[in-house]
Design a protein around this motif. Sequence first.
Motif, PDB file in Angstrom:
ATOM      1  N   VAL A 111      -2.400   3.665  -3.843  1.00  0.00           N
ATOM      2  CA  VAL A 111      -3.532   4.374  -4.444  1.00  0.00           C
ATOM      3  C   VAL A 111      -3.801   5.667  -3.666  1.00  0.00           C
ATOM      4  CG1 VAL A 111      -5.969   4.214  -5.091  1.00  0.00           C
ATOM      5  CG2 VAL A 111      -4.524   2.184  -5.193  1.00  0.00           C
TER       6      VAL A 111
ATOM      7  N   SER B  53      -4.104  -2.111  -0.970  1.00  0.00           N
ATOM      8  CA  SER B  53      -5.184  -3.091  -0.842  1.00  0.00           C
ATOM      9  C   SER B  53      -5.067  -4.132  -1.945  1.00  0.00           C
ATOM     10  CB  SER B  53      -6.545  -2.393  -0.891  1.00  0.00           C
ATOM     11  OG  SER B  53      -6.641  -1.639  -2.070  1.00  0.00           O
ATOM     12  N   ALA B  54      -4.498  -3.724  -3.086  1.00  0.00           N
ATOM     13  CA  ALA B  54      -4.381  -4.642  -4.226  1.00  0.00           C
ATOM     14  C   ALA B  54      -2.969  -5.212  -4.284  1.00  0.00           C
ATOM     15  CB  ALA B  54      -4.715  -3.916  -5.519  1.00  0.00           C
ATOM     16  N   GLY B  55      -2.687  -6.139  -3.396  1.00  0.00           N
ATOM     17  CA  GLY B  55      -1.343  -6.709  -3.330  1.00  0.00           C
ATOM     18  C   GLY B  55      -1.132  -7.834  -4.315  1.00  0.00           C
ATOM     19  N   THR B  56      -1.216  -7.508  -5.591  1.00  0.00           N
ATOM     20  CA  THR B  56      -1.064  -8.551  -6.608  1.00  0.00           C
ATOM     21  C   THR B  56       0.420  -8.809  -6.864  1.00  0.00           C
ATOM     22  OG1 THR B  56      -1.066  -6.952  -8.410  1.00  0.00           O
ATOM     23  CG2 THR B  56      -3.192  -7.796  -7.731  1.00  0.00           C
ATOM     24  N   PRO B  57       0.763  -9.986  -7.387  1.00  0.00           N
ATOM     25  CA  PRO B  57       2.167 -10.277  -7.697  1.00  0.00           C
ATOM     26  C   PRO B  57       2.766  -9.252  -8.666  1.00  0.00           C
ATOM     27  CG  PRO B  57       0.847 -12.277  -7.840  1.00  0.00           C
ATOM     28  CD  PRO B  57      -0.111 -11.147  -7.645  1.00  0.00           C
ATOM     29  N   GLN B  58       1.943  -8.761  -9.603  1.00  0.00           N
ATOM     30  CA  GLN B  58       2.437  -7.768 -10.563  1.00  0.00           C
ATOM     31  C   GLN B  58       2.854  -6.482  -9.848  1.00  0.00           C
ATOM     32  OE1 GLN B  58      -0.331  -9.589 -10.794  1.00  0.00           O
ATOM     33  NE2 GLN B  58      -0.917 -10.001 -12.899  1.00  0.00           N
ATOM     34  N   LYS B  59       1.983  -6.032  -8.916  1.00  0.00           N
ATOM     35  CA  LYS B  59       2.290  -4.800  -8.166  1.00  0.00           C
ATOM     36  C   LYS B  59       3.531  -5.010  -7.285  1.00  0.00           C
ATOM     37  CE  LYS B  59      -0.692  -1.511  -8.995  1.00  0.00           C
ATOM     38  NZ  LYS B  59      -0.690  -1.942 -10.394  1.00  0.00           N
TER      39      LYS B  59
ATOM     40  N   GLN C  19       0.043  -5.920   2.167  1.00  0.00           N
ATOM     41  CA  GLN C  19      -1.342  -5.837   1.681  1.00  0.00           C
ATOM     42  C   GLN C  19      -2.262  -5.386   2.805  1.00  0.00           C
ATOM     43  OE1 GLN C  19      -3.040  -8.356  -1.027  1.00  0.00           O
ATOM     44  NE2 GLN C  19      -5.077  -7.685  -0.477  1.00  0.00           N
TER      45      GLN C  19
END
Lengths: 127, 289
Positions: free
Chosen positions: A57, A84-90, A104
């Motif tokens: 970001v 900061s947004a360590g989602t599986p999708q990202k 993350q």
Amino acid sequence: MDDKLKILITDDSKLLRKKLRVELETMGCEVIEAENGKEAVMMVLQEKPDGVFLDIVMPEVGGIEALQVLHEVNPEIPVIMLSSAGTPQKLMETLKLGALDFIQKPYTTVQVKKALEEIRKKAAQNE
Amino acid sequence: MNSFYFAQYLLNEGKVSVDELRELIPKSVDAEVSEKLIALWQGKVTAEDIASVGNGNDSEFSRVAVDKELMTAEEAFALKKTVPGESERFAQVLIDSGKMDILGLAPLIEKYHSLDESPVKTVVQKIADDSIGFELPSYIDFVEIFLRSFMRFMETPAAVSCEKPIFGDVSGTHVVTQKLTGDISMVTGLFVSEELFIEMARHYSHEDITEMDELAVDSLQEFMNVINGLFAVDMAKQQRDIDLETPRIVSNTLPAGNNTLSLEIISGLGSFVLMTATDEIGVREGHDF
């Protein structure tokens, strides 16, 4: 390859850059910095770092876009994504685009050390 | 129930007032918790056990409790090693200030441990008005993550006031916001006085920040970014994908937005307003920092 890795930190956060620089320098790296994706591409071309820590970001040119351009100018460069947004999708999205790993925020010293080892291995393979 | 929200529970139940919370939360930061309170909190002893031991000091309590076979020597030793959490420290401050005694606290601790619903959820539901509808569950999830993360990263206790915040003079205030897009469209923000902004920046960054400079701004923006990131990770577990935009800051602005939930957060560092809305939180009469 010189034993001392040259690492590019790319993050719009001055605090993050400052903290990560201390971590990497303590681990024996030479550190250069960029504030956004556009600067990162320029730095990769000019300074030829061994690896890149790249925030997702960021204003103007974000990390995902920068990752794509970085791999166009240097397909082999190891890139560790920071977000900061360590989602599986990202995670999947960036790995598909060729990122070496994903950290993350807030990161730990152990995560940075592990990422650095991955960069070292990849850089050695590229030689 | 985790060890963060005892103060919140007592406020929700009317056992302490908002004014008492403002007074006691900062005091709880450095409270030294007695072994008998830790033993009670952990369920090692009951209120009756404590009464039977008498009002001795800590080492005497543990010794007598072991003599009376209320605890084992190992349990007594483990008490000395326990690092108490925010809840136990708040309970200790209630005792130290004379507002409650340990026997009076015992049934409240027992009820707190058996709660089915988070006290944070309870207070958010109470404050949210009818203008907030389908967004409420997401707001509650966010506030829970915010409060827990605030305590962790700022290393200070905090609770949500059960009264709606009053926005007074906005001069010398700053609003840090971040927009979340994707499966949830939401803006989160902090409305903070400059003095508290600097204090929070110092606590989060562990840097010697003394004025409203670039590093101070950067620190609180990064703090919001990290918290919203944790929220995004939590939402991903519910198959909801969220993207974050870069945080921004405006100054001397009365915050406003659609479907806004405003909560006063009372913390060990001071009080501020946490906001969530479904679109941008206002930029009226302010300026970008």
